[in-house]
Enzyme design. Structure first.
Site, PDB file in Angstrom:
ATOM      1  N   SER A 145       2.951  -6.389   3.699  1.00 44.46           N
ATOM      2  CA  SER A 145       3.865  -6.289   2.570  1.00 44.46           C
ATOM      3  C   SER A 145       5.234  -6.854   2.965  1.00 44.46           C
ATOM      4  O   SER A 145       5.312  -7.990   3.429  1.00 44.46           O
ATOM      5  CB  SER A 145       3.949  -4.834   2.101  1.00 44.46           C
ATOM      6  OG  SER A 145       4.522  -4.737   0.831  1.00 44.46           O
ATOM      7  N   ASP A 311      -5.781  -6.274  -4.302  1.00 43.61           N
ATOM      8  CA  ASP A 311      -4.314  -6.255  -4.242  1.00 43.61           C
ATOM      9  C   ASP A 311      -3.760  -7.143  -5.360  1.00 43.61           C
ATOM     10  O   ASP A 311      -3.838  -8.357  -5.293  1.00 43.61           O
ATOM     11  CB  ASP A 311      -3.858  -6.776  -2.876  1.00 43.61           C
ATOM     12  CG  ASP A 311      -2.344  -6.687  -2.671  1.00 43.61           C
ATOM     13  OD1 ASP A 311      -1.619  -6.417  -3.650  1.00 43.61           O
ATOM     14  OD2 ASP A 311      -1.900  -6.907  -1.528  1.00 43.61           O
ATOM     15  N   HIS A 344      -3.148  -2.743  -2.883  1.00 45.81           N
ATOM     16  CA  HIS A 344      -2.191  -3.240  -1.895  1.00 45.81           C
ATOM     17  C   HIS A 344      -2.103  -2.317  -0.679  1.00 45.81           C
ATOM     18  O   HIS A 344      -1.901  -2.775   0.445  1.00 45.81           O
ATOM     19  CB  HIS A 344      -0.813  -3.383  -2.559  1.00 45.81           C
ATOM     20  CG  HIS A 344       0.255  -3.860  -1.635  1.00 45.81           C
ATOM     21  ND1 HIS A 344       0.203  -5.098  -1.030  1.00 45.81           N
ATOM     22  CD2 HIS A 344       1.401  -3.274  -1.207  1.00 45.81           C
ATOM     23  CE1 HIS A 344       1.283  -5.258  -0.267  1.00 45.81           C
ATOM     24  NE2 HIS A 344       2.020  -4.161  -0.350  1.00 45.81           N
TER      25      HIS A 344
END
Length: 367
Positions: A145, A311, A344
């Site tokens: 991320s 995601d 995610h």
């Protein structure tokens, strides 16, 4: 915060916003041992709400470290083999220089007088850790991320400083959708009557309701529709029928409220504003006239890029764009898309295919 490992960076750091900071602390943690050659170090970059406590028990929250599935003896980042370093980003709230620090000249919490920072600033601050440990070259830089954004920025800024790089579930520039979700969170915080234009700490207040809503909105984006449906569906929360009111009728409502409430105990609202802003400003190709390949032009780093099927925050296509840019300059790059319905957040969870792919790459690359 007592007993945190901190490095006082005395050298001035010119920030992208034009301001300069110096004599500022970076809080960090290490796991494993640095070998004599100093060639077994892995720098882990944390995501938006992470910190330096990657594994084991976080001494501040008394909760498990955010990447305990991946880091530890015989795990993907094997601390029997590797020396793992992780720093709290500047702008954070776990000991590194951020908006919750006191200004010695006024004896007041800095709040929104803190300078706006970027991913580039975060990385340029953390490079000081390599000098501190006298590490000439890292074995790897790893992060998911926002941590993945830092990985990309690090290799772009310091093409000779990492042998391998693993950006996970990330992007080379924040999409309009992601900027929109971050703005929703920021608006929730600044609309809280206790925010006081960022001066809440000096008034012994906390915009906890706004920060809680921001966390709830963001948390939805970390999950997947399928994962939510399978886990919660339309199940009711400890009741047999609808209550015809605005309490949490559904389990998903109760779950989100819980996520929001526990978050405000460990995170600073102004840090949330600053770090989401840094993510929104991230656009690695911008400095290179829109050519992402140019950002990596001088690197010999070996890349391994990982994405997840479910995601939708940083979809596989955005990860593939990084692969394409690296292929265009003949870089050494591997890519895998992991099948997971956990969205995610898959990179933070016990997803065996992901953890084994990560471990295999690191073990094979380490001679």
């Amino acid at each position: 915060m007592k007993n945190l490992k901190t490095l006082l960076v005395k050298e001035p750091l010119k920030l992208d916003c034009g301001r300069t900071i110096e004599n500022f602390p970076i809080a960090y943690e290490t796991y494993g041992e640095l070998n004599e050659k100093k060639d077994n170090a892995i720098l882990v970059f944390h995501a938006l709400t992470g910190d330096q406590f990657v594994t084991g028990i976080n001494p501040i929250t008394n909760k498990e470290g955010w990447w305990s599935y991946a880091v530890g003896p015989n795990k993907a980042l094997d601390t029997n083999k590797f020396f793992v370093i992780c720093a709290n980003v500047i702008g954070g709230c776990m000991g590194s220089y951020g908006p919750s620090f006191k200004d010695p000249s006024t004896d007041k919490i800095i709040g929104t007088d803190f300078p706006v920072i970027t991913i580039n600033d975060m990385v340029n601050a953390q490079i000081n850790l390599l000098d501190y440990f006298n590490i000439k070259k890292l074995f790897s830089v790893v992060g998911g991320s926002m941590g993945g954004m830092q990985v990309l920025q690090f290799v772009s800024n310091f093409p000779e400083k990492a042998l391998t790089a693993i950006p996970i579930a990330c992007t080379s520039s924040h999409s309009a959708q992601n900027i929109a979700f971050n703005e929703l969170g920021r608006q929730a915080i600044t609309a809280d009557l206790n925010w006081k234009n960022g001066d809440y700490s000096n008034q012994n207040l906390n915009p906890s309701k706004g920060l809680s809503v921001a966390r709830m909105a963001a948390h939805i984006t970390y999950l997947s529709k399928k994962g939510l449906q399978e886990k919660f569906g339309r199940k009711l929360q400890e009741r047999d029928d609808l209550k015809f009111g605005f309490d949490a009728d559904f389990q998903i409502e109760s779950y989100l409220r819980y996520q929001g409430s526990v978050f405000v105990d460990r995170f600073d609202a102004n840090s949330y504003l600053y770090i989401t802003r840094a993510m929104d400003y991230f656009d690695l190709a911008k400095k290179f006239n829109g050519n992402l390949s140019e950002a990596f032009a001088n690197t010999k780093t070996k890349f391994f890029i990982i994405s997840f099927t479910s995601d939708w925050l940083y979809p596989t296509q955005e990860n593939k764009e990084i692969v394409i840019a690296l292929n265009a300059i003949g870089a050494d790059v591997g890519f895998v898309e992991i099948d997971s319905d956990k969205g995610h957040d898959s990179f933070l969870l016990d997803v065996p295919d992901f953890l084994s792919a990560l471990k295999n790459f690191l073990d094979k690359s380490y001679k």
